[in-house]
Write a protein that holds these residues in place. Structure first.
Motif, PDB file in Angstrom:
ATOM      1  N   GLU A  94       0.848  -1.198   0.000  1.00 31.48           N
ATOM      2  CA  GLU A  94       0.000   0.000   0.000  1.00 31.48           C
ATOM      3  C   GLU A  94       0.881   1.245   0.000  1.00 31.48           C
ATOM      4  O   GLU A  94       1.832   1.336   0.768  1.00 31.48           O
ATOM      5  CB  GLU A  94      -0.909   0.010   1.233  1.00 31.48           C
ATOM      6  CG  GLU A  94      -1.990  -1.046   1.205  1.00 31.48           C
ATOM      7  CD  GLU A  94      -3.026  -0.783   0.130  1.00 31.48           C
ATOM      8  OE1 GLU A  94      -3.377   0.390  -0.125  1.00 31.48           O
ATOM      9  OE2 GLU A  94      -3.486  -1.772  -0.463  1.00 31.48           O
ATOM     10  N   LEU A  95       0.547   2.202  -0.843  1.00 26.07           N
ATOM     11  CA  LEU A  95       1.349   3.419  -0.936  1.00 26.07           C
ATOM     12  C   LEU A  95       1.107   4.337   0.249  1.00 26.07           C
ATOM     13  O   LEU A  95      -0.031   4.546   0.673  1.00 26.07           O
ATOM     14  CB  LEU A  95       1.038   4.165  -2.229  1.00 26.07           C
ATOM     15  CG  LEU A  95       1.345   3.419  -3.529  1.00 26.07           C
ATOM     16  CD1 LEU A  95       1.053   4.320  -4.723  1.00 26.07           C
ATOM     17  CD2 LEU A  95       2.761   2.902  -3.556  1.00 26.07           C
ATOM     18  N   ASP A  96       2.193   4.884   0.773  1.00 29.51           N
ATOM     19  CA  ASP A  96       2.118   5.886   1.831  1.00 29.51           C
ATOM     20  C   ASP A  96       1.588   7.179   1.216  1.00 29.51           C
ATOM     21  O   ASP A  96       2.057   7.609   0.157  1.00 29.51           O
ATOM     22  CB  ASP A  96       3.518   6.093   2.419  1.00 29.51           C
ATOM     23  CG  ASP A  96       3.524   7.137   3.503  1.00 29.51           C
ATOM     24  OD1 ASP A  96       3.672   8.329   3.169  1.00 29.51           O
ATOM     25  OD2 ASP A  96       3.391   6.766   4.673  1.00 29.51           O
ATOM     26  N   LYS A  97       0.611   7.794   1.866  1.00 26.28           N
ATOM     27  CA  LYS A  97      -0.007   9.012   1.318  1.00 26.28           C
ATOM     28  C   LYS A  97       0.954  10.185   1.255  1.00 26.28           C
ATOM     29  O   LYS A  97       0.840  11.043   0.395  1.00 26.28           O
ATOM     30  CB  LYS A  97      -1.235   9.377   2.153  1.00 26.28           C
ATOM     31  CG  LYS A  97      -2.356   8.388   2.012  1.00 26.28           C
ATOM     32  CD  LYS A  97      -3.536   8.758   2.902  1.00 26.28           C
ATOM     33  CE  LYS A  97      -4.580   7.684   2.795  1.00 26.28           C
ATOM     34  NZ  LYS A  97      -5.009   7.163   4.057  1.00 26.28           N
ATOM     35  N   THR A  98       1.913  10.241   2.167  1.00 26.80           N
ATOM     36  CA  THR A  98       2.859  11.360   2.211  1.00 26.80           C
ATOM     37  C   THR A  98       3.965  11.208   1.174  1.00 26.80           C
ATOM     38  O   THR A  98       4.275  12.148   0.449  1.00 26.80           O
ATOM     39  CB  THR A  98       3.472  11.490   3.618  1.00 26.80           C
ATOM     40  OG1 THR A  98       2.413  11.651   4.561  1.00 26.80           O
ATOM     41  CG2 THR A  98       4.413  12.681   3.699  1.00 26.80           C
ATOM     42  N   THR A  99       4.560  10.021   1.104  1.00 31.01           N
ATOM     43  CA  THR A  99       5.702   9.820   0.213  1.00 31.01           C
ATOM     44  C   THR A  99       5.316   9.318  -1.167  1.00 31.01           C
ATOM     45  O   THR A  99       6.088   9.452  -2.117  1.00 31.01           O
ATOM     46  CB  THR A  99       6.701   8.811   0.813  1.00 31.01           C
ATOM     47  OG1 THR A  99       6.068   7.522   0.878  1.00 31.01           O
ATOM     48  CG2 THR A  99       7.167   9.249   2.194  1.00 31.01           C
ATOM     49  N   GLY A 100       4.134   8.709  -1.269  1.00 34.83           N
ATOM     50  CA  GLY A 100       3.725   8.111  -2.534  1.00 34.83           C
ATOM     51  C   GLY A 100       4.460   6.819  -2.838  1.00 34.83           C
ATOM     52  O   GLY A 100       4.396   6.300  -3.948  1.00 34.83           O
ATOM     53  N   LYS A 101       5.184   6.277  -1.847  1.00 26.95           N
ATOM     54  CA  LYS A 101       5.960   5.046  -2.039  1.00 26.95           C
ATOM     55  C   LYS A 101       5.382   3.916  -1.208  1.00 26.95           C
ATOM     56  O   LYS A 101       4.698   4.148  -0.215  1.00 26.95           O
ATOM     57  CB  LYS A 101       7.417   5.278  -1.647  1.00 26.95           C
ATOM     58  CG  LYS A 101       8.119   6.262  -2.550  1.00 26.95           C
ATOM     59  CD  LYS A 101       9.573   6.374  -2.188  1.00 26.95           C
ATOM     60  CE  LYS A 101      10.261   7.327  -3.160  1.00 26.95           C
ATOM     61  NZ  LYS A 101      11.695   7.373  -2.946  1.00 26.95           N
ATOM     62  N   ALA A 102       5.696   2.710  -1.635  1.00 27.25           N
ATOM     63  CA  ALA A 102       5.286   1.528  -0.872  1.00 27.25           C
ATOM     64  C   ALA A 102       6.029   1.496   0.454  1.00 27.25           C
ATOM     65  O   ALA A 102       7.083   2.107   0.609  1.00 27.25           O
ATOM     66  CB  ALA A 102       5.578   0.265  -1.676  1.00 27.25           C
ATOM     67  N   ARG A 103       5.454   0.784   1.387  1.00 24.57           N
ATOM     68  CA  ARG A 103       6.108   0.598   2.681  1.00 24.57           C
ATOM     69  C   ARG A 103       7.098  -0.546   2.553  1.00 24.57           C
ATOM     70  O   ARG A 103       7.491  -0.889   1.448  1.00 24.57           O
ATOM     71  CB  ARG A 103       5.037   0.343   3.728  1.00 24.57           C
ATOM     72  CG  ARG A 103       4.142   1.588   3.919  1.00 24.57           C
ATOM     73  CD  ARG A 103       2.856   1.234   4.615  1.00 24.57           C
ATOM     74  NE  ARG A 103       2.169   2.411   5.080  1.00 24.57           N
ATOM     75  CZ  ARG A 103       1.248   3.068   4.398  1.00 24.57           C
ATOM     76  NH1 ARG A 103       0.925   2.662   3.190  1.00 24.57           N
ATOM     77  NH2 ARG A 103       0.652   4.117   4.901  1.00 24.57           N
ATOM     78  N   GLY A 104       7.516  -1.171   3.634  1.00 21.00           N
ATOM     79  CA  GLY A 104       8.480  -2.262   3.532  1.00 21.00           C
ATOM     80  C   GLY A 104       8.934  -2.735   4.888  1.00 21.00           C
ATOM     81  O   GLY A 104       8.152  -2.782   5.831  1.00 21.00           O
ATOM     82  N   TRP A 105      10.225  -3.069   4.986  1.00 20.62           N
ATOM     83  CA  TRP A 105      10.771  -3.533   6.247  1.00 20.62           C
ATOM     84  C   TRP A 105      12.204  -3.067   6.385  1.00 20.62           C
ATOM     85  O   TRP A 105      12.846  -2.708   5.409  1.00 20.62           O
ATOM     86  CB  TRP A 105      10.660  -5.042   6.387  1.00 20.62           C
ATOM     87  CG  TRP A 105      11.463  -5.868   5.421  1.00 20.62           C
ATOM     88  CD1 TRP A 105      12.749  -6.301   5.602  1.00 20.62           C
ATOM     89  CD2 TRP A 105      11.059  -6.380   4.157  1.00 20.62           C
ATOM     90  NE1 TRP A 105      13.156  -7.054   4.528  1.00 20.62           N
ATOM     91  CE2 TRP A 105      12.129  -7.115   3.618  1.00 20.62           C
ATOM     92  CE3 TRP A 105       9.887  -6.289   3.407  1.00 20.62           C
ATOM     93  CZ2 TRP A 105      12.070  -7.765   2.387  1.00 20.62           C
ATOM     94  CZ3 TRP A 105       9.840  -6.928   2.181  1.00 20.62           C
ATOM     95  CH2 TRP A 105      10.905  -7.648   1.691  1.00 20.62           C
ATOM     96  N   ALA A 106      12.664  -3.073   7.624  1.00 21.35           N
ATOM     97  CA  ALA A 106      14.045  -2.685   7.919  1.00 21.35           C
ATOM     98  C   ALA A 106      14.647  -3.716   8.859  1.00 21.35           C
ATOM     99  O   ALA A 106      14.024  -4.093   9.847  1.00 21.35           O
ATOM    100  CB  ALA A 106      14.091  -1.303   8.556  1.00 21.35           C
ATOM    101  N   LEU A 107      15.827  -4.161   8.528  1.00 25.90           N
ATOM    102  CA  LEU A 107      16.578  -5.075   9.370  1.00 25.90           C
ATOM    103  C   LEU A 107      17.568  -4.231  10.159  1.00 25.90           C
ATOM    104  O   LEU A 107      18.432  -3.583   9.576  1.00 25.90           O
ATOM    105  CB  LEU A 107      17.309  -6.104   8.511  1.00 25.90           C
ATOM    106  CG  LEU A 107      17.978  -7.259   9.235  1.00 25.90           C
ATOM    107  CD1 LEU A 107      16.945  -8.098   9.996  1.00 25.90           C
ATOM    108  CD2 LEU A 107      18.720  -8.133   8.233  1.00 25.90           C
ATOM    109  N   LEU A 108      17.401  -4.197  11.474  1.00 28.12           N
ATOM    110  CA  LEU A 108      18.198  -3.323  12.326  1.00 28.12           C
ATOM    111  C   LEU A 108      19.179  -4.122  13.164  1.00 28.12           C
ATOM    112  O   LEU A 108      18.825  -5.160  13.729  1.00 28.12           O
ATOM    113  CB  LEU A 108      17.280  -2.525  13.255  1.00 28.12           C
ATOM    114  CG  LEU A 108      16.161  -1.747  12.574  1.00 28.12           C
ATOM    115  CD1 LEU A 108      15.203  -1.188  13.611  1.00 28.12           C
ATOM    116  CD2 LEU A 108      16.719  -0.656  11.703  1.00 28.12           C
ATOM    117  N   LYS A 109      20.390  -3.618  13.241  1.00 32.51           N
ATOM    118  CA  LYS A 109      21.422  -4.253  14.059  1.00 32.51           C
ATOM    119  C   LYS A 109      22.246  -3.142  14.698  1.00 32.51           C
ATOM    120  O   LYS A 109      22.727  -2.246  14.006  1.00 32.51           O
ATOM    121  CB  LYS A 109      22.321  -5.144  13.213  1.00 32.51           C
ATOM    122  CG  LYS A 109      23.404  -5.823  14.029  1.00 32.51           C
ATOM    123  CD  LYS A 109      24.232  -6.764  13.192  1.00 32.51           C
ATOM    124  CE  LYS A 109      25.270  -7.414  14.081  1.00 32.51           C
ATOM    125  NZ  LYS A 109      26.065  -8.401  13.380  1.00 32.51           N
TER     126      LYS A 109
END
Length: 140
Positions: A94-109
């Motif tokens: 689903e596109l973010d209304k502010t950025t116009g881009k899809a969401r996703g995930w982040a791998l944090l370390k």
């Protein structure tokens, strides 16, 4: 030292969160490790929940049912819950209304703290770095 992370699948700043297979591999890998946290950003509407854009860490994966455990950070609203991985992937598209881009995930370390930095200072610096990465610097 700050956390490292980025949109997985097609790299940081990607327009899409990659394939459902890439998400499945990333979830399986991250849930088998103790040194990383996998955070998802998704549309709650796709999951039949109230609200829209949201971030939650992924706390587990059941390969037999292909479900992920979302550790919702708004526990007053939704306790931890299991979601079919393909549905979570759909919610990431689903596109973010502010950025116009899809969401996703982040791998944090987290990286090791430099000598002389107190743990609390390091925690604040890490949190600030994560927010900067997620918001492209708009939160500092």
């Amino acid at each position: 030292a700050s956390p490292r992370g980025g949109c997985c699948g097609s790299g940081g700043g990607a327009d899409a969160p990659g394939s459902v297979e890439a998400l499945r591999r990333t979830v399986g890998d991250a849930c088998g490790r103790g040194d990383v946290v996998l955070a998802a950003t998704y549309s709650r509407k796709t999951l039949g929940q109230t609200g829209d854009g949201h971030f939650s860490p992924i706390g587990g994966y059941d390969a037999a049912s292909d479900h992920v455990l979302l550790l919702d950070v708004a526990r007053f609203k939704y306790p931890p819950h299991w979601v079919p991985l393909p549905l979570l992937h759909e919610a990431m598209l689903e596109l973010d209304k502010t950025t116009g881009k899809a969401r996703g995930w982040a791998l944090l370390k987290a990286e090791a703290l430099p000598a002389g930095v107190a743990a609390q200072e390091g925690d604040l610096a890490r949190a600030g770095a994560v927010l900067d990465r997620i918001t492209c610097g708009r939160c500092s």
